[in-house]
Design a protein around this motif. Sequence first.
Motif, mmCIF file in Angstrom:
data_model
loop_
_atom_site.group_PDB
_atom_site.id
_atom_site.type_symbol
_atom_site.label_atom_id
_atom_site.label_comp_id
_atom_site.label_asym_id
_atom_site.label_seq_id
_atom_site.Cartn_x
_atom_site.Cartn_y
_atom_site.Cartn_z
ATOM 1 N N ARG A 178 40.815 36.203 45.960
ATOM 2 C CA ARG A 178 42.078 35.724 45.354
ATOM 3 C C ARG A 178 42.056 35.928 43.846
ATOM 4 N NH1 ARG A 178 41.612 31.010 48.457
ATOM 5 N NH2 ARG A 178 41.378 29.757 46.575
ATOM 6 N N GLU A 179 40.896 35.664 43.245
ATOM 7 C CA GLU A 179 40.738 35.844 41.798
ATOM 8 C C GLU A 179 40.944 37.312 41.420
ATOM 9 O OE1 GLU A 179 39.546 35.047 37.725
ATOM 10 O OE2 GLU A 179 40.437 33.851 39.315
ATOM 11 N N LEU A 180 40.420 38.226 42.236
ATOM 12 C CA LEU A 180 40.577 39.651 41.974
ATOM 13 C C LEU A 180 42.055 40.047 42.055
ATOM 14 C CD1 LEU A 180 38.928 42.266 41.434
ATOM 15 C CD2 LEU A 180 38.929 42.653 43.898
ATOM 16 N N SER A 181 42.744 39.569 43.099
ATOM 17 C CA SER A 181 44.166 39.924 43.253
ATOM 18 C C SER A 181 45.038 39.256 42.191
ATOM 19 C CB SER A 181 44.651 39.537 44.656
ATOM 20 O OG SER A 181 44.573 38.148 44.830
ATOM 21 N N ASP A 182 44.523 38.163 41.569
ATOM 22 C CA ASP A 182 45.266 37.461 40.513
ATOM 23 C C ASP A 182 45.014 38.081 39.135
ATOM 24 O OD1 ASP A 182 45.269 34.287 38.902
ATOM 25 O OD2 ASP A 182 47.022 35.282 39.775
ATOM 26 N N GLY A 183 44.253 39.190 39.105
ATOM 27 C CA GLY A 183 44.015 39.854 37.822
ATOM 28 C C GLY A 183 42.922 39.232 36.992
ATOM 29 N N ALA A 184 42.013 38.477 37.638
ATOM 30 C CA ALA A 184 40.855 37.874 36.956
ATOM 31 C C ALA A 184 41.269 36.967 35.793
ATOM 32 C CB ALA A 184 39.888 38.977 36.484
ATOM 33 N N GLN A 185 42.208 36.051 36.073
ATOM 34 C CA GLN A 185 42.703 35.130 35.036
ATOM 35 C C GLN A 185 41.919 33.813 34.985
ATOM 36 O OE1 GLN A 185 45.258 36.150 32.884
ATOM 37 N NE2 GLN A 185 44.761 38.064 33.972
ATOM 38 N N ASP A 186 40.961 33.629 35.903
ATOM 39 C CA ASP A 186 40.152 32.410 36.008
ATOM 40 C C ASP A 186 41.014 31.157 36.184
ATOM 41 O OD1 ASP A 186 37.741 31.141 36.335
ATOM 42 O OD2 ASP A 186 37.386 30.819 34.198
ATOM 43 N N ARG A 187 42.015 31.250 37.062
ATOM 44 C CA ARG A 187 42.861 30.080 37.292
ATOM 45 C C ARG A 187 42.987 29.754 38.793
ATOM 46 N NH1 ARG A 187 48.262 33.269 35.168
ATOM 47 N NH2 ARG A 187 48.450 34.696 36.934
ATOM 48 N N VAL A 188 42.227 30.493 39.630
ATOM 49 C CA VAL A 188 42.305 30.275 41.078
ATOM 50 C C VAL A 188 41.547 29.011 41.483
ATOM 51 C CG1 VAL A 188 41.502 31.190 43.300
ATOM 52 C CG2 VAL A 188 42.698 32.679 41.706
ATOM 53 N N VAL A 189 40.425 28.724 40.787
ATOM 54 C CA VAL A 189 39.575 27.589 41.135
ATOM 55 C C VAL A 189 39.651 26.540 40.036
ATOM 56 C CG1 VAL A 189 37.198 26.867 41.649
ATOM 57 C CG2 VAL A 189 37.994 29.129 42.353
ATOM 58 N N ALA A 190 39.897 25.279 40.449
ATOM 59 C CA ALA A 190 39.905 24.176 39.477
ATOM 60 C C ALA A 190 38.530 24.077 38.831
ATOM 61 C CB ALA A 190 40.249 22.866 40.179
ATOM 62 N N GLY A 191 38.487 24.048 37.501
ATOM 63 C CA GLY A 191 37.209 23.982 36.793
ATOM 64 C C GLY A 191 36.608 25.345 36.509
ATOM 65 N N GLY A 192 37.245 26.421 37.039
ATOM 66 C CA GLY A 192 36.770 27.772 36.754
ATOM 67 C C GLY A 192 35.857 28.328 37.838
ATOM 68 N N LEU A 193 35.827 29.646 37.914
ATOM 69 C CA LEU A 193 35.066 30.338 38.948
ATOM 70 C C LEU A 193 33.554 30.085 38.814
ATOM 71 C CD1 LEU A 193 35.857 32.311 41.247
ATOM 72 C CD2 LEU A 193 35.130 34.164 39.755
ATOM 73 N N GLU A 194 33.084 30.017 37.578
ATOM 74 C CA GLU A 194 31.645 29.831 37.353
ATOM 75 C C GLU A 194 31.162 28.505 37.923
ATOM 76 O OE1 GLU A 194 30.582 30.603 33.348
ATOM 77 O OE2 GLU A 194 28.438 30.614 33.743
ATOM 78 N N LYS A 195 32.011 27.476 37.822
ATOM 79 C CA LYS A 195 31.673 26.154 38.358
ATOM 80 C C LYS A 195 31.521 26.218 39.881
ATOM 81 C CE LYS A 195 31.403 21.575 37.791
ATOM 82 N NZ LYS A 195 30.310 20.951 37.056
ATOM 83 N N LEU A 196 32.410 26.969 40.523
ATOM 84 C CA LEU A 196 32.344 27.132 41.978
ATOM 85 C C LEU A 196 31.020 27.783 42.373
ATOM 86 C CD1 LEU A 196 33.967 27.247 44.816
ATOM 87 C CD2 LEU A 196 34.290 29.647 44.207
#
Length: 793
Positions: free
Chosen positions: A16-34
Amino acid sequence: MTKDELRERLLRPLRRELSDGAQDRVVAGGLEKLVQNLGQPFPELAHLLAGYREMGTAQRLERLQKAIELLASGQDPILTAPVRAKPSQPPPGQVASPAAPSPEAPQAVGEIGFDTPVEAIALGPGGKKKLGELGIRVLRDLLHGYPRRYEDRRALQSVRELEEGQKATVVGTVLSRELVKTPRKGMQLVQVRFMDAWGWKFTGVWFNQPWVLKQVPEGANLLVSGRVQRRGGNVSLMVEYFEDEAGESLSTGRIVPVYPSREGISQAFLRRVAWRTLEAFARIPDPLEPYRAALGLPDLDWALRQAHFPDSEEKLERALYRLKFDEFLLLELKVMIQSGGSALLGRYFRVEPQWLERFRDNLPFTFTKAQERVLGEILADMQSERQMARLVQGDVGSGKTAVAAAALYIAAQNGAQGALMAPTEILAKQHYQNLQKYLFPLGVTVDLLVGSMPMAEKRGVLERLKSAHTDVVVGTHALIQERVEFKDLGLAVIDEEHRFGVLQRRRLLGSRPDVLVMSATPIPRSLALTMYGDLEVSLIDELPPGRTPVKTKVLTQKTRLQAYAFARQEIAKGHQVFVVTPMIEEGDNEATAELAAATKLADELRELLPDVRIELLHGKMKAEEKDLVMERFKNGHFDLLVSTTVIEVGVDIPQATLMIIENAERFGLAQLHQLRGRVGRGGLESYCILIAGESSKKTLSRLRIIEESTDGFYIAEKDLELRGPGELRGLRQSGMPDLRIGDLASDQEIIEKSRELAKQILEADPYLEAPQHALLKRELQARAEAIGFREVI
């Protein structure tokens, strides 16, 4: 949750993050936190996405693509060997050229390398098929397919010197041969008359192997091995093994290797293949070249040549030391990389001398020297910026909980919360009572969280944890439910960690607290360093003064009733008794058979001791039922407990003074010692009686180790020597390796040194990306499947 399920949970948001253009808004708290929370089983993933928020869009997209490919492939690139194309067959009459070198797999000098298929060596007719049957497909398999033993054939004996009953290897020329049928049992004997180099004659005998006649033509020189029989002046050899002496002299005049094999694959063939493989390498490349000189290790090329064809015993010993070092190094590297914990940043805790003084003043006893030493090691870790990951081993009653309490107090003084997780409710309640005693007077608030608590009480604990009104919480797996939130978890103490699943523990450790693992299971240090490769190991090897050792006695079936006469005496004094019966051997109706055996024993004891209150604990009970039985036993509601399962680790029954273990030979020594530790917890003189179901000399001498020693770690070492790591309870399930040449019982020094080097390498290069580690990384990939590992945190 399995690793595959975790992989799927990670793939969805990454896509989903890739299809969203890598805006880091798909996951609450950011992708790195996930990734921090769910990605610990995939260390390369965390490495790829480290610092994701600070990256530019182009870099994010590139890293995302790589991360998705990594997860979708189901492989960890560090620990999985790259798939190689099958070499194409050469035209008829043309010799296959060896596989070309690749960047991931540095090759030896010339065209031959570790990953070259075995057919590049002249194997002879059917050679490839034979090696395939032994699992040998590339030259690496041949080089690391070490001999299982060696025979000294530098000076072969004359037949005249052979003694009755000895096993001997001699060379002889075939003079005559015949097939003889015995009239009585209809046995066929091949009898071959030989003459040795000194002119002495002897007879070689083969039982029921008529085909041998075709393989021993008159005039042939054969090397034969077998058991010697002397009748007057006549010498016979009951042949177990023979080979033709013609061709390469690899079977005499030297220390000769004997390889693992199977029927139809001769030692002469295996020696010839090993020799030609070594000849093919101008020099075998060494993955440890940057470190070898500093460690005083011989070169790998020299070590492998000496391991296969040694010049002397001394050179063989030195070569095997080097190869054992490599074996343990690869094991340690794999454990450390797999855990992702080789160089994790943790948190820094201040340690003030007055805090420790205040803690010690509140204790109702003085720490032993061993407790002080281990506490010092723990506090040094807590003051470091690296995450603490330490295993504290200590025999039953050595005071591990008090040391853990000191660490929890220091964490609380730094404003951080602590958690202690125990495998059962009764053990959690016991820890809770102890921590209240140690910490409450110092102003540290301690809460209990277990599944059986009323919902209103649970809600109160959860609220206090979230708001940091609780400093320390003690609990069972209830601590790792999703609704449990800490304000600031700084220290996690895990008791008897092998009772929890890896992913269960990781939920508690998501915020990267310092971690202290406690175990009362005596494990030899060598085994602890390999099973728990990513944990530092501390040992409390001293019991507090005043603890009376449990007196132990071995009885046989003939004197079994004496044990129960003594039990009656102890119960008359107001004391309590454990009777443990071993688990039934695995089978379809294991639990049912176990229950039937235990019920039968309980019924027998009710007849034998009619005035004694007896209850039963068995494997078919639910956890809550087991806890209830132990709670009632602790409160003195009955006198004697018959148990089929290993009694819950660490539960104190202060009035229990006698442990009777039926069929004690079915338990491991370390397990017997741990069971013995269930009595004598209340300061009363206590006893353990081991009843041997079978009384062979070997069984009784093994059980006498328990009778004569109360040192759990000495006993565990003896257990390791007697049974080997694969036989020790639970280790097969833990993925411990079948080591090729390493020996956990005797190679502790090598393990310590290889572990230090593994830590040094990964601290400097956590993912083995540096050019000087390319060959080491390739070896780790190639041998990963053969080397067992165990995830801990």
